[in-house]
Design an enzyme around this catalytic site. Structure first.
Site, short mmCIF file in Angstrom:
data_model
loop_
_atom_site.label_atom_id
_atom_site.label_comp_id
_atom_site.label_asym_id
_atom_site.label_seq_id
_atom_site.Cartn_x
_atom_site.Cartn_y
_atom_site.Cartn_z
N ARG A 57 78.59 -28.94 10.64
CA ARG A 57 78.47 -29.96 11.71
C ARG A 57 79.75 -30.04 12.54
NH1 ARG A 57 77.00 -35.29 8.84
NH2 ARG A 57 76.79 -36.08 10.97
N HIS A 105 81.52 -45.19 10.44
CA HIS A 105 81.16 -44.28 9.34
C HIS A 105 82.08 -43.07 9.26
CE1 HIS A 105 76.84 -46.09 9.45
NE2 HIS A 105 77.72 -46.89 8.85
N GLY A 170 70.56 -45.99 20.69
CA GLY A 170 70.42 -44.78 19.88
C GLY A 170 70.50 -44.98 18.39
N SER A 172 68.40 -46.53 14.78
CA SER A 172 67.15 -47.03 14.18
C SER A 172 67.39 -48.34 13.44
CB SER A 172 66.63 -45.97 13.19
OG SER A 172 67.60 -45.78 12.15
N1 APR Z 1 68.25 -41.66 23.35
C1 APR Z 1 68.33 -42.83 22.67
N2 APR Z 1 67.89 -42.99 21.40
C2 APR Z 1 67.35 -41.90 20.81
C3 APR Z 1 67.23 -40.65 21.45
C4 APR Z 1 67.71 -40.56 22.79
N3 APR Z 1 67.63 -39.42 23.48
N4 APR Z 1 66.64 -39.78 20.59
C5 APR Z 1 66.40 -40.47 19.45
N5 APR Z 1 66.82 -41.74 19.59
C6 APR Z 1 66.76 -42.83 18.62
C7 APR Z 1 65.63 -42.72 17.63
O1 APR Z 1 64.45 -43.33 18.16
C8 APR Z 1 66.20 -43.52 16.45
O2 APR Z 1 65.88 -44.90 16.58
O3 APR Z 1 67.94 -42.76 17.87
C9 APR Z 1 67.71 -43.36 16.60
C10 APR Z 1 68.33 -42.46 15.55
O4 APR Z 1 68.16 -43.09 14.32
P1 APR Z 1 68.87 -42.46 13.04
O5 APR Z 1 68.60 -41.01 13.00
O6 APR Z 1 68.48 -43.34 11.89
O7 APR Z 1 70.42 -42.62 13.35
P2 APR Z 1 71.34 -43.89 13.14
O8 APR Z 1 70.59 -45.16 13.45
O9 APR Z 1 72.59 -43.63 13.88
O10 APR Z 1 71.64 -43.82 11.56
C11 APR Z 1 72.57 -44.76 11.05
O11 APR Z 1 72.48 -43.63 8.92
O12 APR Z 1 72.49 -41.75 7.65
C12 APR Z 1 73.27 -42.75 8.13
O13 APR Z 1 75.57 -42.59 8.42
C13 APR Z 1 74.36 -42.22 9.00
O14 APR Z 1 75.41 -43.31 10.86
C14 APR Z 1 74.15 -42.93 10.32
C15 APR Z 1 73.33 -44.13 9.93
#
Ligand code: APR
Length: 229
Positions: A57, A105, A170, A172
């Site tokens: 990564r 994180h 961005g 979840s």
């Molecule tokens: N623009 C905006 N949002 C987007 C896009 C985009 N182009 N593409 C995807 N998403 C959204 C998805 O709909 C989802 O809600 O981004 C979100 C990504 O969610 P996750 O993959 O769960 O990422 P995140 O919320 O950052 O995870 C939080 O989980 O595993 C741990 O430490 C890790 O920091 C991370 C934490």
């Protein structure tokens, strides 16, 4: 005194730069088990597998660029005092020009001593077994693994409690304590949620939803905020 804006970002803001999110289609946790690559126990049990996961990564991060979403947030600093609080470990906010970035994180381009957590080093190459800190202890990724404390949480909460405007983009909202930050703002401030797929966790919390990708939804929101008062 410019208004104080807090932005809570997640993996989705970097998706359009080419970095994988964690959940949903193509997510990192569909390709790797968290317990194999992102916990202290995993590092204990199979350090090489963990180092390989972060080395891959770290290398790829240096081949991608910030996107319009990161750039639009940096532009906000012309009018607002902006504090980015990101769950992301990439440096795309910084490379886009944001000057105040708190990484909840950790950071992919840093490593730290396994003996003394205050010994943190910038690191762009592969991290190998045998790479040691100045005290001779093995180095590890400067990442908050599952089950580990989030050292900057109180600072992040303090920022959120003082925000005049909150943007959440961005994410979840799957992972606490980060996800809880969006609920400790003062009552009644403008709160925006930018995501093409609004998660259930975001509903009923006073957000104005912008159902769009970050690179489209954020520049439009920033243009609106830059034109206000
Ligand atoms: N623009 C905006 N949002 C987007 C896009 C985009 N182009 N593409 C995807 N998403 C959204 C998805 O709909 C989802 O809600 O981004 C979100 C990504 O969610 P996750 O993959 O769960 O990422 P995140 O919320 O950052 O995870 C939080 O989980 O595993 C741990 O430490 C890790 O920091 C991370 C934490």
């Amino acid at each position: 005194m410019p208004e104080f804006m807090v932005v809570l970002s997640g993996a989705g803001i970097s998706a359009e730069s080419g970095l994988d999110t964690f959940r949903g289609q193509g997510g990192l946790w569909n390709k790797h088990r968290v317990e194999d690559v992102a916990t202290p126990e995993a590092f204990e049990k199979n350090p090489q597998l963990v180092l390989d996961f972060y080395n891959e990564r770290r290398k790829f991060l240096q081949e991608v660029e910030p996107n319009n979403a990161h750039l639009s947030l940096a532009a906000l600093e012309k009018k607002y005092k902006v504090q980015i609080i990101t769950q992301n470990v990439d440096d795309l906010h910084e490379r886009a020009g944001s000057s105040q970035v708190l990484h909840l994180h950790g950071e992919l381009l840093k490593v730290r001593s396994t003996l003394d957590a205050s010994l943190i080093y910038p690191w762009k190459k592969d991290l190998k077994l045998g790479d040691v800190c100045e005290k001779g202890a093995q180095l590890r990724p400067h990442i908050v693994w599952f089950g580990e404390a989030v050292p900057l949480l109180n600072q992040a909460a303090e920022y959120c409690s003082r925000a005049d405007i909150l943007i959440v983009v961005g994410t979840s909202l799957s992972v606490y304590p980060a996800a809880g930050l969006s609920e400790i703002t003062a009552l009644g401030i403008p709160k925006y949620f930018v995501n093409p797929d609004i998660p259930a966790e975001a509903k009923g919390k006073g957000f104005t939803f912008i159902e769009a990708k970050a690179s489209e939804g954020l520049p439009a929101l920033v243009a609106q905020l830059m034109s206000e008062n």
